[in-house]
Scaffold this active site. Structure first.
Site, PDB file in Angstrom:
ATOM      1  N   LYS A  14      -3.086   4.642   1.058  1.00 27.95           N
ATOM      2  CA  LYS A  14      -3.476   5.751   0.172  1.00 27.95           C
ATOM      3  C   LYS A  14      -3.216   7.109   0.837  1.00 27.95           C
ATOM      4  CE  LYS A  14      -7.783   4.335  -0.091  1.00 27.95           C
ATOM      5  NZ  LYS A  14      -7.893   3.067   0.649  1.00 27.95           N
ATOM      6  N   ARG A  89     -14.964   5.318  -5.362  1.00 28.99           N
ATOM      7  CA  ARG A  89     -15.078   4.008  -4.718  1.00 28.99           C
ATOM      8  C   ARG A  89     -16.166   3.159  -5.344  1.00 28.99           C
ATOM      9  NH1 ARG A  89     -12.648   5.625   0.438  1.00 28.99           N
ATOM     10  NH2 ARG A  89     -12.367   3.892   1.843  1.00 28.99           N
ATOM     11  N   ARG A 128      -3.574   1.243  13.844  1.00 26.29           N
ATOM     12  CA  ARG A 128      -3.959   2.665  13.789  1.00 26.29           C
ATOM     13  C   ARG A 128      -5.097   2.942  14.779  1.00 26.29           C
ATOM     14  NH1 ARG A 128      -5.769   5.252   8.112  1.00 26.29           N
ATOM     15  NH2 ARG A 128      -7.595   3.929   8.452  1.00 26.29           N
ATOM     16  N   ARG A 134     -10.659   6.278  15.705  1.00 31.83           N
ATOM     17  CA  ARG A 134     -11.661   5.974  14.670  1.00 31.83           C
ATOM     18  C   ARG A 134     -12.374   4.672  15.011  1.00 31.83           C
ATOM     19  NH1 ARG A 134      -9.203   6.656   8.664  1.00 31.83           N
ATOM     20  NH2 ARG A 134     -10.939   5.239   8.277  1.00 31.83           N
ATOM     21  N   ARG A 146     -15.502  -3.570   5.924  1.00 32.54           N
ATOM     22  CA  ARG A 146     -14.971  -2.545   5.002  1.00 32.54           C
ATOM     23  C   ARG A 146     -14.239  -3.212   3.845  1.00 32.54           C
ATOM     24  NH1 ARG A 146     -11.470   0.905   8.986  1.00 32.54           N
ATOM     25  NH2 ARG A 146     -10.850   2.054   7.124  1.00 32.54           N
TER      26      ARG A 146
HETATM   27  P1  B4P Z   1      -3.828   4.322   4.997  1.00 31.51           P
HETATM   28  O1  B4P Z   1      -3.769   3.067   4.190  1.00 31.51           O
HETATM   29  O2  B4P Z   1      -3.038   5.457   4.526  1.00 31.51           O
HETATM   30  O3  B4P Z   1      -5.378   4.598   5.175  1.00 31.51           O
HETATM   31  P2  B4P Z   1      -6.361   4.803   3.930  1.00 31.51           P
HETATM   32  O4  B4P Z   1      -6.364   3.591   3.051  1.00 31.51           O
HETATM   33  O5  B4P Z   1      -6.034   6.095   3.264  1.00 31.51           O
HETATM   34  O6  B4P Z   1      -7.727   5.072   4.619  1.00 31.51           O
HETATM   35  P3  B4P Z   1      -9.066   4.215   4.713  1.00 31.51           P
HETATM   36  O7  B4P Z   1      -9.374   3.474   3.457  1.00 31.51           O
HETATM   37  O8  B4P Z   1      -8.973   3.459   5.998  1.00 31.51           O
HETATM   38  O9  B4P Z   1     -10.185   5.237   4.995  1.00 31.51           O
HETATM   39  P4  B4P Z   1     -10.966   6.390   4.208  1.00 31.51           P
HETATM   40  O10 B4P Z   1     -10.662   7.569   5.048  1.00 31.51           O
HETATM   41  O11 B4P Z   1     -10.692   6.513   2.761  1.00 31.51           O
HETATM   42  O12 B4P Z   1      -3.311   3.986   6.433  1.00 31.51           O
HETATM   43  C1  B4P Z   1      -3.616   2.824   7.134  1.00 31.51           C
HETATM   44  C2  B4P Z   1      -2.554   2.524   8.167  1.00 31.51           C
HETATM   45  O13 B4P Z   1      -1.500   1.793   7.564  1.00 31.51           O
HETATM   46  C3  B4P Z   1      -1.901   3.760   8.796  1.00 31.51           C
HETATM   47  O14 B4P Z   1      -1.801   3.572  10.170  1.00 31.51           O
HETATM   48  C4  B4P Z   1      -0.524   3.827   8.150  1.00 31.51           C
HETATM   49  O15 B4P Z   1       0.440   4.350   9.007  1.00 31.51           O
HETATM   50  C5  B4P Z   1      -0.242   2.366   7.862  1.00 31.51           C
HETATM   51  N1  B4P Z   1       0.627   2.173   6.698  1.00 31.51           N
HETATM   52  C6  B4P Z   1       0.553   2.847   5.527  1.00 31.51           C
HETATM   53  N2  B4P Z   1       1.506   2.410   4.673  1.00 31.51           N
HETATM   54  C7  B4P Z   1       2.190   1.406   5.339  1.00 31.51           C
HETATM   55  C8  B4P Z   1       3.290   0.555   4.989  1.00 31.51           C
HETATM   56  N3  B4P Z   1       3.903   0.620   3.795  1.00 31.51           N
HETATM   57  N4  B4P Z   1       3.700  -0.353   5.904  1.00 31.51           N
HETATM   58  C9  B4P Z   1       3.128  -0.433   7.122  1.00 31.51           C
HETATM   59  N5  B4P Z   1       2.070   0.360   7.509  1.00 31.51           N
HETATM   60  C10 B4P Z   1       1.632   1.272   6.633  1.00 31.51           C
HETATM   61  O16 B4P Z   1     -12.503   5.920   4.347  1.00 31.51           O
HETATM   62  C11 B4P Z   1     -13.142   5.719   5.590  1.00 31.51           C
HETATM   63  C12 B4P Z   1     -14.659   5.529   5.387  1.00 31.51           C
HETATM   64  O17 B4P Z   1     -15.253   6.722   4.802  1.00 31.51           O
HETATM   65  C13 B4P Z   1     -15.106   4.421   4.433  1.00 31.51           C
HETATM   66  O18 B4P Z   1     -15.171   3.150   5.070  1.00 31.51           O
HETATM   67  C14 B4P Z   1     -16.506   4.930   3.985  1.00 31.51           C
HETATM   68  O19 B4P Z   1     -17.481   4.676   4.961  1.00 31.51           O
HETATM   69  C15 B4P Z   1     -16.305   6.425   3.885  1.00 31.51           C
HETATM   70  N6  B4P Z   1     -15.947   6.886   2.531  1.00 31.51           N
HETATM   71  C16 B4P Z   1     -14.773   7.511   2.202  1.00 31.51           C
HETATM   72  N7  B4P Z   1     -14.738   7.791   0.887  1.00 31.51           N
HETATM   73  C17 B4P Z   1     -15.910   7.314   0.351  1.00 31.51           C
HETATM   74  C18 B4P Z   1     -16.449   7.288  -0.970  1.00 31.51           C
HETATM   75  N8  B4P Z   1     -15.775   7.785  -2.014  1.00 31.51           N
HETATM   76  N9  B4P Z   1     -17.669   6.720  -1.158  1.00 31.51           N
HETATM   77  C19 B4P Z   1     -18.369   6.221  -0.128  1.00 31.51           C
HETATM   78  N10 B4P Z   1     -17.913   6.208   1.144  1.00 31.51           N
HETATM   79  C20 B4P Z   1     -16.690   6.762   1.401  1.00 31.51           C
END
Ligand code: B4P
Length: 190
Positions: A14, A89, A128, A134, A146
């Site tokens: 995302k 979420r 990551r 993190r 998670r």
């Molecule tokens: P991403 O996949 O981009 O990470 P993300 O889903 O955006 O973030 P995430 O869900 O972990 O955390 P968030 O900050 O929202 O990247 C992951 C990895 O994959 C990277 O290293 C990237 O390079 C790699 N990658 C991406 N695409 C790829 C591909 N095609 N091939 C190979 N590798 C690839 O949330 C963190 C915490 O915050 C939650 O657990 C919760 O506690 C809290 N939180 C956030 N929003 C909330 C909400 N709305 N409500 C309640 N709690 C919330």
């Protein structure tokens, strides 16, 4: 306005795809994860509370993240549109977002869900975790927690947008550019 929800489990891509969408469409990026991590870095009361939950792989309370999003919408009255990344979420968050946007005479254009299997998610997040600093990416047990939070509390949000005919899912496994091409094709349809 173009208002996109990027949806998917932790590590689905995302945040990665949001960066490319911002460049292409000039939208404002609202990532609740990034905003919460900003609060933690600044050492605010909200950040201290959120850190305990985030480090343990749990969701932060709805009222906290809804308040944050409401402030960001108010702070960007001239935006061409928004990318909601990691929000909503829960169904309560999705309902609140509809109300907030309605008050601004706009609405969600569509939700794009990235589908990635659990094994690949765990692999990406642990990778990551080697450099991100993190705590929630460093431990396989927390990562599984998670994913479990996502399966129980977040997957019903997809149903919410399906009922509004605003849901599209795409394969989130492949090169970042291939996936972005698919997301762009869906976005052009809005
Ligand atoms: P991403 O996949 O981009 O990470 P993300 O889903 O955006 O973030 P995430 O869900 O972990 O955390 P968030 O900050 O929202 O990247 C992951 C990895 O994959 C990277 O290293 C990237 O390079 C790699 N990658 C991406 N695409 C790829 C591909 N095609 N091939 C190979 N590798 C690839 O949330 C963190 C915490 O915050 C939650 O657990 C919760 O506690 C809290 N939180 C956030 N929003 C909330 C909400 N709305 N409500 C309640 N709690 C919330």
């Amino acid at each position: 306005m173009l208002n996109l929800v990027l949806f998917g489990p932790p590590g689905a891509g995302k945040g990665t795809q949001s960066q490319k969408l911002i460049e292409k469409y000039g939208l404002i990026h609202l990532s609740t994860g990034d905003i919460l991590r900003g609060e933690i870095t600044q050492g605010t009361t909200l950040g201290l509370e959120a850190k305990k939950l985030m480090d343990d792989g749990k969701l932060v309370p709805d009222e906290v993240v809804i308040g944050m999003i409401s402030n960001k919408l108010d702070a960007n009255p001239d935006a061409k549109g928004f990318i909601f990344d990691g929000f909503p979420r829960t169904v309560a968050q999705a309902t609140a977002l509809d109300t907030l946007l309605e008050e601004k005479s706009t609405a969600i254009s569509g939700m794009i869900a990235l589908v990635v299997d659990d094994e690949e998610l765990e692999k990406r997040l642990l990778e990551r975790g080697k450099t991100s600093g993190r705590p929630d990416d460093a431990n396989p047990e927390i990562i599984r927690k998670r994913i479990n939070e996502y399966n129980t509390k977040t997957t019903p949000v997809a149903e919410f947008y399906k009922n509004q005919n605003k849901f599209t899912s795409i394969n989130g496994v492949g090169s970042i550019d291939e996936i972005f091409t698919e997301i762009s094709a869906v976005t052009e349809g809005y």
